[in-house]
Design an enzyme around this catalytic site. Sequence first.
Site, PDB file in Angstrom:
ATOM      1  N   GLY A 278      14.566  24.433  -7.275  1.00 19.04           N
ATOM      2  CA  GLY A 278      13.694  24.958  -6.227  1.00 19.04           C
ATOM      3  C   GLY A 278      14.439  25.116  -4.905  1.00 19.04           C
ATOM      4  O   GLY A 278      14.245  26.085  -4.170  1.00 19.04           O
TER       5      GLY A 278
ATOM      6  N   GLN B 100       5.384  22.801  -5.830  1.00 19.86           N
ATOM      7  CA  GLN B 100       4.395  21.814  -6.284  1.00 19.86           C
ATOM      8  C   GLN B 100       3.135  22.452  -6.860  1.00 19.86           C
ATOM      9  O   GLN B 100       2.403  21.803  -7.597  1.00 19.86           O
ATOM     10  CB  GLN B 100       3.996  20.868  -5.139  1.00 19.86           C
ATOM     11  CG  GLN B 100       5.074  19.903  -4.719  1.00 19.86           C
ATOM     12  CD  GLN B 100       5.388  18.850  -5.777  1.00 19.86           C
ATOM     13  OE1 GLN B 100       4.629  18.607  -6.715  1.00 19.86           O
ATOM     14  NE2 GLN B 100       6.530  18.204  -5.630  1.00 19.86           N
TER      15      GLN B 100
ATOM     16  N   HIS C  62      11.546  21.168 -13.040  1.00 16.08           N
ATOM     17  CA  HIS C  62      11.297  19.751 -13.319  1.00 16.08           C
ATOM     18  C   HIS C  62       9.970  19.243 -12.778  1.00 16.08           C
ATOM     19  O   HIS C  62       9.597  18.098 -13.011  1.00 16.08           O
ATOM     20  CB  HIS C  62      12.470  18.871 -12.863  1.00 16.08           C
ATOM     21  CG  HIS C  62      12.621  18.677 -11.391  1.00 16.08           C
ATOM     22  ND1 HIS C  62      12.250  17.509 -10.780  1.00 16.08           N
ATOM     23  CD2 HIS C  62      13.112  19.473 -10.418  1.00 16.08           C
ATOM     24  CE1 HIS C  62      12.524  17.598  -9.471  1.00 16.08           C
ATOM     25  NE2 HIS C  62      13.049  18.779  -9.238  1.00 16.08           N
TER      26      HIS C  62
ATOM     27  N   THR D 105      27.034  32.130 -14.902  1.00 11.60           N
ATOM     28  CA  THR D 105      26.542  32.164 -16.286  1.00 11.60           C
ATOM     29  C   THR D 105      25.261  31.347 -16.387  1.00 11.60           C
ATOM     30  O   THR D 105      25.202  30.211 -15.913  1.00 11.60           O
ATOM     31  CB  THR D 105      27.617  31.588 -17.238  1.00 11.60           C
ATOM     32  OG1 THR D 105      28.798  32.376 -17.060  1.00 11.60           O
ATOM     33  CG2 THR D 105      27.172  31.645 -18.686  1.00 11.60           C
TER      34      THR D 105
ATOM     35  N   CYS E 141      13.679   5.283   3.152  1.00 13.17           N
ATOM     36  CA  CYS E 141      14.630   4.318   3.683  1.00 13.17           C
ATOM     37  C   CYS E 141      16.014   4.957   3.676  1.00 13.17           C
ATOM     38  O   CYS E 141      16.547   5.281   2.629  1.00 13.17           O
ATOM     39  CB  CYS E 141      14.609   3.073   2.803  1.00 13.17           C
ATOM     40  SG  CYS E 141      15.509   1.738   3.549  1.00 13.17           S
TER      41      CYS E 141
HETATM   42  N1  PLP Z   1       9.743  22.130  -2.447  1.00 13.98           N
HETATM   43  C1  PLP Z   1       8.864  21.162  -2.711  1.00 13.98           C
HETATM   44  C2  PLP Z   1       7.481  21.252  -2.166  1.00 13.98           C
HETATM   45  C3  PLP Z   1       9.249  20.078  -3.503  1.00 13.98           C
HETATM   46  O1  PLP Z   1       8.366  19.095  -3.749  1.00 13.98           O
HETATM   47  C4  PLP Z   1      10.564  20.026  -4.010  1.00 13.98           C
HETATM   48  C5  PLP Z   1      11.028  18.869  -4.804  1.00 13.98           C
HETATM   49  O2  PLP Z   1      10.559  17.763  -4.630  1.00 13.98           O
HETATM   50  C6  PLP Z   1      11.438  21.084  -3.708  1.00 13.98           C
HETATM   51  C7  PLP Z   1      10.990  22.115  -2.920  1.00 13.98           C
HETATM   52  C8  PLP Z   1      12.847  21.099  -4.219  1.00 13.98           C
HETATM   53  O3  PLP Z   1      12.873  21.414  -5.586  1.00 13.98           O
HETATM   54  P1  PLP Z   1      14.161  20.975  -6.464  1.00 13.98           P
HETATM   55  O4  PLP Z   1      14.087  19.513  -6.631  1.00 13.98           O
HETATM   56  O5  PLP Z   1      13.993  21.723  -7.754  1.00 13.98           O
HETATM   57  O6  PLP Z   1      15.352  21.421  -5.717  1.00 13.98           O
END
Ligand code: PLP
Length: 388
Positions: free
Chosen positions: A72, A179, A201, A236, A322
């Site tokens: 993401g 999300q 994921h 790739t 933290c």
């Molecule tokens: N954006 C949001 C709202 C997320 O919760 C996350 C991951 O926690 C990300 C972006 C980043 O995604 P990635 O972990 O696949 O880089």
Amino acid sequence: MDRLIYLDNNATTRVDPAVFDAMVPWLREEYGNPSSAYALGRRAEAAISKARSQVASLVHAKEDEVLFTGCGTESINTAILTCAALDPDRKHIITSAVEHSATIKLCEYLATRGYEITWLPVNSQGLLDPDALSAAIREDTAVVSLLWANNETGVLFPVEKIAEITASKKVPLHIDAVQGVGKLPLDLSQVNIPFVSLSGHKLHCPKGVGALIASKRVRFLPLMRGSQEDGRRGGTQNVAGIVALGAAAEIAENPTVHSSVQSMRNTFEKAILESVPGSQVNGAPDNRLPNTSNIAFEGIESEGALMLLGEKGLCCSAGSACTSGSVHPSHVLRAMGCSNDRARSSLRFSFGRFNTMEEAQEASTIVAGVVEKLRSLRPEKRVAAGAA
Ligand code: PLP
């Protein structure tokens, strides 16, 4: 401790066994490079095409708008940097104060490269005012980049309204839907969002694969140059990961797989609010993801709670992070006007379809016990019964 109750599905999700099965052949015998001309390569290419249509179908996009990425974060970086590079004279970016660190860190970096960033505020429920967005857009706005669903509170931004505003002002829009996708339906044929990021994921697919939906109606500049993905994302392809994302998208499209998630979350949350005095939900209760519950527990510190909950096999997250030995209250909760104390006393529980109602009930009992224990260690912080 044998039992694990995993209530941290916004952090990452367990790989669905069907997704795992779908990807295995692409790690074993089907190891071809999708760019190779012989049959082994063409089969890999065909598998990627199938996954592209599965992902497109989940969000009602066109197949040729789906670019596979590594995560993401890469999708978000690609969308924002594309918009910035396409119109180098536009030096203004609009985002919000409650974004994921992928957006925040990139915007902070761009601020050091001459960009002015508008960080839109949210109200005490975590909601964004579309009029504030409208007022913030300027002639030199290069991109508006906003969340759909907040990862900490689950609060939803009004993406349809946001898209109407940016389209009417002719400003490119990127939505971080990491999300939301897979938890709520998204129909990109009905709403004008040129860039949408998602991540495997978060929807029961392994880590290391994501997608950017990049509309063909807007110009595009790749972040990673190369010939793959129609020249829009070089490198790739991760065939097994992409096949997994396709399989996960197809499963997520079936509404029945999600049907019990909201009732588990609601059962858990109701039990907590009734049994733990001084507990309060953070974020708009009726305008959030069906799986997320972010709760402040007056008089406790979330770091200590996480440790005790972990000992009992319950995984969740804190409203603080933290770093280098000091505890920083969540920027999301702080932007909602929560005090440092409230932010530091907050925990996020996020359910997924592999949880059970029995786990939801057991988790509420465990959490209530841990909160009581922590309060008993700090009697001055004890909360009067009935103050919930
Ligand atoms: N954006 C949001 C709202 C997320 O919760 C996350 C991951 O926690 C990300 C972006 C980043 O995604 P990635 O972990 O696949 O880089």
